[in-house]
Design a protein around this motif. Structure first.
Motif, short mmCIF file in Angstrom:
data_model
loop_
_atom_site.label_atom_id
_atom_site.label_comp_id
_atom_site.label_asym_id
_atom_site.label_seq_id
_atom_site.Cartn_x
_atom_site.Cartn_y
_atom_site.Cartn_z
N GLY A 174 0.81 -1.27 0.15
CA GLY A 174 0.05 -0.01 -0.11
C GLY A 174 0.91 1.23 -0.04
N GLY A 175 0.21 2.38 -0.43
CA GLY A 175 0.90 3.60 -0.67
C GLY A 175 0.26 4.52 -1.46
N PRO A 176 0.97 5.75 -1.68
CA PRO A 176 0.17 6.69 -2.39
C PRO A 176 -0.02 6.16 -4.04
N PHE A 197 4.63 -7.14 -6.29
CA PHE A 197 3.54 -7.60 -5.31
C PHE A 197 2.35 -8.44 -5.72
N ALA A 198 1.71 -9.10 -4.86
CA ALA A 198 0.43 -9.58 -5.36
C ALA A 198 -0.74 -8.64 -5.81
N ASP A 199 -0.59 -7.32 -4.90
CA ASP A 199 -1.64 -6.56 -5.33
C ASP A 199 -1.03 -5.00 -4.92
N PHE A 200 -1.73 -4.04 -5.31
CA PHE A 200 -1.20 -2.62 -4.75
C PHE A 200 -2.61 -1.86 -4.26
N ARG A 201 -2.44 -1.61 -3.03
CA ARG A 201 -3.66 -0.74 -2.78
C ARG A 201 -3.42 0.87 -2.60
N SER A 202 -3.91 1.59 -3.58
CA SER A 202 -3.91 3.15 -3.48
C SER A 202 -4.44 3.78 -2.14
N LEU A 203 -3.45 4.32 -1.39
CA LEU A 203 -3.94 4.86 -0.13
C LEU A 203 -3.38 6.18 0.04
N ASP A 204 -2.59 6.77 0.97
CA ASP A 204 -2.24 7.98 1.00
C ASP A 204 -0.90 8.15 1.15
N ALA A 205 -0.11 9.33 1.20
CA ALA A 205 1.15 9.54 1.25
C ALA A 205 1.91 9.42 2.75
N GLY A 206 2.06 8.37 3.19
CA GLY A 206 2.57 8.05 4.68
C GLY A 206 1.38 8.49 5.49
N GLY A 207 0.12 8.61 5.26
CA GLY A 207 -0.77 9.01 6.14
C GLY A 207 -1.48 8.03 7.00
N LEU A 209 -4.64 6.57 6.50
CA LEU A 209 -5.00 5.41 5.67
C LEU A 209 -3.87 4.32 5.58
N THR A 210 -2.65 4.76 5.10
CA THR A 210 -1.55 3.53 5.27
C THR A 210 -1.39 2.87 6.38
N THR A 215 -1.72 -1.60 9.91
CA THR A 215 -2.04 -2.25 11.14
C THR A 215 -2.95 -3.08 11.39
N ASP A 216 -4.14 -3.05 10.37
CA ASP A 216 -5.08 -4.11 10.58
C ASP A 216 -4.93 -5.28 9.85
N GLY A 217 -3.80 -5.30 8.87
CA GLY A 217 -3.15 -6.27 8.03
C GLY A 217 -4.00 -6.16 6.59
N THR A 218 -4.58 -5.18 6.29
CA THR A 218 -5.29 -5.06 4.97
C THR A 218 -3.99 -5.19 3.88
N ILE A 219 -3.09 -4.54 4.46
CA ILE A 219 -1.60 -4.62 3.54
C ILE A 219 -0.65 -5.30 4.49
N GLN A 220 0.42 -5.73 3.70
CA GLN A 220 1.52 -6.40 4.55
C GLN A 220 2.86 -5.67 4.16
N ALA A 221 2.80 -4.47 3.52
CA ALA A 221 3.86 -3.77 3.31
C ALA A 221 3.63 -2.43 2.72
N ALA A 222 4.16 -1.24 3.18
CA ALA A 222 3.75 -0.06 2.89
C ALA A 222 4.99 0.89 2.52
N ASP A 223 4.75 1.98 1.81
CA ASP A 223 5.51 2.89 1.67
C ASP A 223 5.39 3.93 2.60
N LEU A 224 6.01 4.15 3.62
CA LEU A 224 6.08 5.14 4.77
C LEU A 224 7.44 5.94 4.43
N PHE A 225 7.32 7.02 5.23
CA PHE A 225 8.80 7.90 5.53
C PHE A 225 9.60 7.77 6.43
#
Length: 309
Positions: A174-176, A197-207, A209-210, A215-225
């Motif tokens: 997940g990421g922006p 990756f198996a899938d990409f979830r369009s979320l926000d810029a390290g905010g 939503l990501t 936290t809840d396991g909807t994604i297993q890896a994220a783009d954070l700062f």
């Protein structure tokens, strides 16, 4: 010739403002008319920010420091991603924004391969289109990072993106939205690490939503700062990047050259000289632990502590 036209356009715009032209509804925070201010080219500077907290905070620091020197500032924060605000800088909608060297370089030249801080800065200064320039870069660095939970790190014995690569087909990332297309985003990770990756979830810029999705396991890896205090606070793992997919990301003022005089240059360069990665992490922590309307106070306190405002 191009810079001459830009400067003339800026002067005409200032003349219209003096005659009662409309202002930006997001403008704010002027500290009074300067008695003997800087040259006219810098009398009004439109400061913008991207749509994430750290960018807003840095823009507020720039704004308050300039106001303390008698420069009138118009604020236009939360514009959006680089794909939105970079054209706004070029057309004069904004004059100044805090930026990050490596990602800005790849926006200008997607084929850029340098990753070391000094090399990135040197190439950036050479390739920026008129009328834009960068002033001094700071030691403070905030990089994108592939972040996973401690549980995921243990499951895959992963401390680097290379460790995670054999398992990418099991992971939702997940990421922006722009991370799916930017050279250092999914395309770079796929090219350098053979990680799809198996899938990409369009979320926000390290905010939020990501953070919530990781936290809840909807994604297993994220783009954070890397200066996000949430990473350390939750025991998450920012994976190492041995192939240097993410270039150096030093904080730097990106500004329209027609708005730069000695006073503006000295003010912004002094901020860059004082700003460190540890300070940026602490500033983000202070903002995260306070109500949104206290961001100006956080900026003011830092400037005061560093004798900058």
């Amino acid at each position: 010739m191009k810079r001459t036209l830009v400067a003339l356009t800026g002067l005409l715009a200032l003349g219209l403002t003096a005659c009662g032209g409309g202002g930006d509804p997001l403008a704010g925070g002027q500290s009074g008319a300067p008695a003997a201010g800087p040259p006219a080219a810098a009398d009004v500077i439109k400061v913008g920010s991207a749509n994430f907290t750290e960018s807003r905070l840095l823009a507020e620091i720039y704004s308050q420091a300039l106001e303390a020197k008698g420069v009138k500032v118009e604020r236009s924060f939360g514009i959006g991603s680089r794909e939105v605000y970079f054209p706004a800088l070029q057309d004069g909608s904004i004059d100044l924004i805090p930026e990050y060297t490596g990602n800005l370089l790849q926006e200008i030249d997607p084929q850029a391969t340098v990753t070391a801080s000094d090399q990135v800065y040197q190439e950036l200064t050479a390739k920026l289109p008129d009328p834009l320039i960068v002033l001094d870069q700071s030691a403070a660095e905030d990089k994108d990072a592939v972040v996973i939970t401690q549980e995921t790190a243990q499951r895959y014995n992963a401390r680097s993106i290379a460790d995670l690569a054999p398992h990418c087909g099991e992971i939702v990332f997940g990421g922006p939205p722009e991370f799916a297309e930017r050279p250092y985003g999914l395309p770079g990770i796929e090219r350098l690490y053979n990680c799809t990756f198996a899938d990409f979830r369009s979320l926000d810029a390290g905010g939020p939503l990501t953070v919530a999705a990781l936290t809840d396991g909807t994604i297993q890896a994220a783009d954070l700062f890397t200066t996000d205090p949430t990473i350390a606070d939750r025991g998450w793992v920012a994976l190492e990047d041995p192939q240097n997919n993410f270039a150096a990301q030093n904080v730097v003022p990106l500004v329209n050259e027609s708005k730069v005089n000695d006073q503006v240059r000295q003010t912004l360069n002094a901020i860059s000289a004082a700003l460190t990665t540890d300070a940026l992490l602490q500033l983000n922590r202070e903002v995260a632990n306070a109500a949104e309307n206290t961001m100006p106070d956080v900026a003011k306190n830092w400037l005061t502590a560093n004798n900058l405002g």
